[in-house]
Design a protein around this motif. Structure first.
Motif, PDB file in Angstrom:
ATOM      1  N   VAL A  23       0.829  -1.211   0.000  1.00 23.16           N
ATOM      2  CA  VAL A  23       0.000   0.000   0.000  1.00 23.16           C
ATOM      3  C   VAL A  23       0.862   1.259   0.000  1.00 23.16           C
ATOM      4  CG1 VAL A  23      -1.671   1.353   1.356  1.00 23.16           C
ATOM      5  CG2 VAL A  23      -1.949  -1.132   1.142  1.00 23.16           C
ATOM      6  N   PHE A  24       1.933   1.260   0.772  1.00 21.98           N
ATOM      7  CA  PHE A  24       2.721   2.471   0.987  1.00 21.98           C
ATOM      8  C   PHE A  24       4.029   2.439   0.212  1.00 21.98           C
ATOM      9  CE2 PHE A  24      -0.021   2.002   4.648  1.00 21.98           C
ATOM     10  CZ  PHE A  24      -0.570   3.269   4.750  1.00 21.98           C
ATOM     11  N   ASP A  25       4.341   3.574  -0.423  1.00 16.33           N
ATOM     12  CA  ASP A  25       5.611   3.719  -1.129  1.00 16.33           C
ATOM     13  C   ASP A  25       6.758   3.645  -0.129  1.00 16.33           C
ATOM     14  OD1 ASP A  25       4.196   4.096  -3.482  1.00 16.33           O
ATOM     15  OD2 ASP A  25       4.262   6.285  -3.341  1.00 16.33           O
ATOM     16  N   ASP A  26       7.944   3.337  -0.621  1.00 21.59           N
ATOM     17  CA  ASP A  26       9.144   3.286   0.203  1.00 21.59           C
ATOM     18  C   ASP A  26       8.947   2.359   1.400  1.00 21.59           C
ATOM     19  OD1 ASP A  26      11.760   3.854   1.001  1.00 21.59           O
ATOM     20  OD2 ASP A  26      11.130   5.590   2.188  1.00 21.59           O
ATOM     21  N   SER A  27       8.423   1.165   1.128  1.00 15.83           N
ATOM     22  CA  SER A  27       8.124   0.206   2.186  1.00 15.83           C
ATOM     23  C   SER A  27       8.629  -1.167   1.788  1.00 15.83           C
ATOM     24  CB  SER A  27       6.611   0.152   2.423  1.00 15.83           C
ATOM     25  OG  SER A  27       6.133   1.429   2.801  1.00 15.83           O
ATOM     26  N   ALA A  28       8.964  -1.977   2.800  1.00 17.12           N
ATOM     27  CA  ALA A  28       9.492  -3.309   2.504  1.00 17.12           C
ATOM     28  C   ALA A  28       9.434  -4.196   3.733  1.00 17.12           C
ATOM     29  CB  ALA A  28      10.945  -3.201   2.035  1.00 17.12           C
ATOM     30  N   ALA A  84      -8.661   3.119  -0.410  1.00 14.22           N
ATOM     31  CA  ALA A  84      -9.210   1.961  -1.131  1.00 14.22           C
ATOM     32  C   ALA A  84      -8.495   0.677  -0.730  1.00 14.22           C
ATOM     33  CB  ALA A  84      -9.101   2.184  -2.643  1.00 14.22           C
ATOM     34  N   ASN A  85      -7.187   0.734  -0.606  1.00 11.15           N
ATOM     35  CA  ASN A  85      -6.421  -0.463  -0.241  1.00 11.15           C
ATOM     36  C   ASN A  85      -6.664  -0.892   1.200  1.00 11.15           C
ATOM     37  OD1 ASN A  85      -4.540  -1.518  -2.437  1.00 11.15           O
ATOM     38  ND2 ASN A  85      -4.277   0.692  -2.604  1.00 11.15           N
ATOM     39  N   LEU A  86      -6.743   0.052   2.113  1.00  9.12           N
ATOM     40  CA  LEU A  86      -6.915  -0.310   3.518  1.00  9.12           C
ATOM     41  C   LEU A  86      -8.349  -0.693   3.864  1.00  9.12           C
ATOM     42  CD1 LEU A  86      -4.591   2.270   5.293  1.00  9.12           C
ATOM     43  CD2 LEU A  86      -4.152  -0.160   4.870  1.00  9.12           C
ATOM     44  N   SER A  97     -11.213   7.833   9.514  1.00  7.96           N
ATOM     45  CA  SER A  97     -10.744   6.616  10.186  1.00  7.96           C
ATOM     46  C   SER A  97     -11.321   5.386   9.496  1.00  7.96           C
ATOM     47  CB  SER A  97     -11.139   6.621  11.665  1.00  7.96           C
ATOM     48  OG  SER A  97     -12.532   6.481  11.809  1.00  7.96           O
ATOM     49  N   LEU A  98     -10.629   4.277   9.643  1.00 10.32           N
ATOM     50  CA  LEU A  98     -11.084   3.003   9.101  1.00 10.32           C
ATOM     51  C   LEU A  98     -10.463   1.886   9.913  1.00 10.32           C
ATOM     52  CD1 LEU A  98      -8.665   1.395   7.265  1.00 10.32           C
ATOM     53  CD2 LEU A  98      -8.947   3.482   5.951  1.00 10.32           C
ATOM     54  N   THR A  99     -11.065   0.726   9.828  1.00 15.62           N
ATOM     55  CA  THR A  99     -10.485  -0.476  10.415  1.00 15.62           C
ATOM     56  C   THR A  99     -10.235  -1.433   9.272  1.00 15.62           C
ATOM     57  OG1 THR A  99     -11.704  -0.127  12.466  1.00 15.62           O
ATOM     58  CG2 THR A  99     -10.813  -2.333  12.104  1.00 15.62           C
ATOM     59  N   GLN A 107      -5.948   6.206  10.623  1.00 19.79           N
ATOM     60  CA  GLN A 107      -6.412   7.555  10.304  1.00 19.79           C
ATOM     61  C   GLN A 107      -5.728   7.908   8.990  1.00 19.79           C
ATOM     62  OE1 GLN A 107      -8.641   8.760  12.542  1.00 19.79           O
ATOM     63  NE2 GLN A 107      -8.188   6.922  13.721  1.00 19.79           N
ATOM     64  N   VAL A 108      -6.498   8.119   7.939  1.00 17.96           N
ATOM     65  CA  VAL A 108      -5.947   8.465   6.623  1.00 17.96           C
ATOM     66  C   VAL A 108      -6.297   9.926   6.367  1.00 17.96           C
ATOM     67  CG1 VAL A 108      -5.916   7.921   4.164  1.00 17.96           C
ATOM     68  CG2 VAL A 108      -6.202   6.076   5.845  1.00 17.96           C
TER      69      VAL A 108
END
Length: 149
Positions: A23-28, A84-86, A97-99, A107-108
């Protein structure tokens, strides 16, 4: 010393880490530790430079909305994509907010929200916050419209 967020999962640590890093850039995913029988015990991963440890601890503990992860997005398009992804398999909540499907609350928020509030007078800020609390996914243009009413 390094401080990391530790997330307790019931058997879905690797699935969650793989999902979040997609979902997130610069992630691994940085490391996967396995028990002698091959089961995944911990997964260390980074989301946009922030380190997390996901642990398959079993059903003893579950996530609550009392703590959440905060994703500040640079653009509306980024808000839309992350949201959308979360929310895929999860549940929308109020005011950004979303779960997610793993039970983690997020919190997006658009970066523009802070900028709008910092530049607003008291009446404008109240209109912005009223609009914010009426939304699920945050729409920056609707915040701007509320400010300008």
């Amino acid at each position: 010393m390094q401080v990391s967020t530790f997330l307790w999962f019931d058997g879905r640590a690797e699935e969650a880490a793989d999902h979040y890093t997609g979902v997130f850039d610069d992630s691994a995913v940085l490391d996967v530790q396995r028990a002698p029988d091959g089961r995944v015990m911990t997964v260390t991963f980074e989301l946009a430079g922030q380190r997390y440890v996901a642990y398959n601890g079993g059903p003893e503990f579950t996530f609550t909305g009392a703590i959440s992860l905060y994703a500040e997005c640079d653009t509306q398009e980024e808000v839309d994509r992350v949201w959308a992804n979360l929310t895929d398999g999860g549940k929308e909540g109020p005011g950004g907010s979303l779960t997610d499907r793993f039970g983690v609350t997020w919190q997006v928020m658009p970066k523009a929200l802070g900028e709008l509030l910092n530049a607003a007078g008291p009446d404008e800020a109240e209109r912005i916050l009223t609009a914010l609390h009426a939304m699920t996914k945050i729409d920056v243009q609707r915040l701007i419209d509320a400010r300008d009413q």
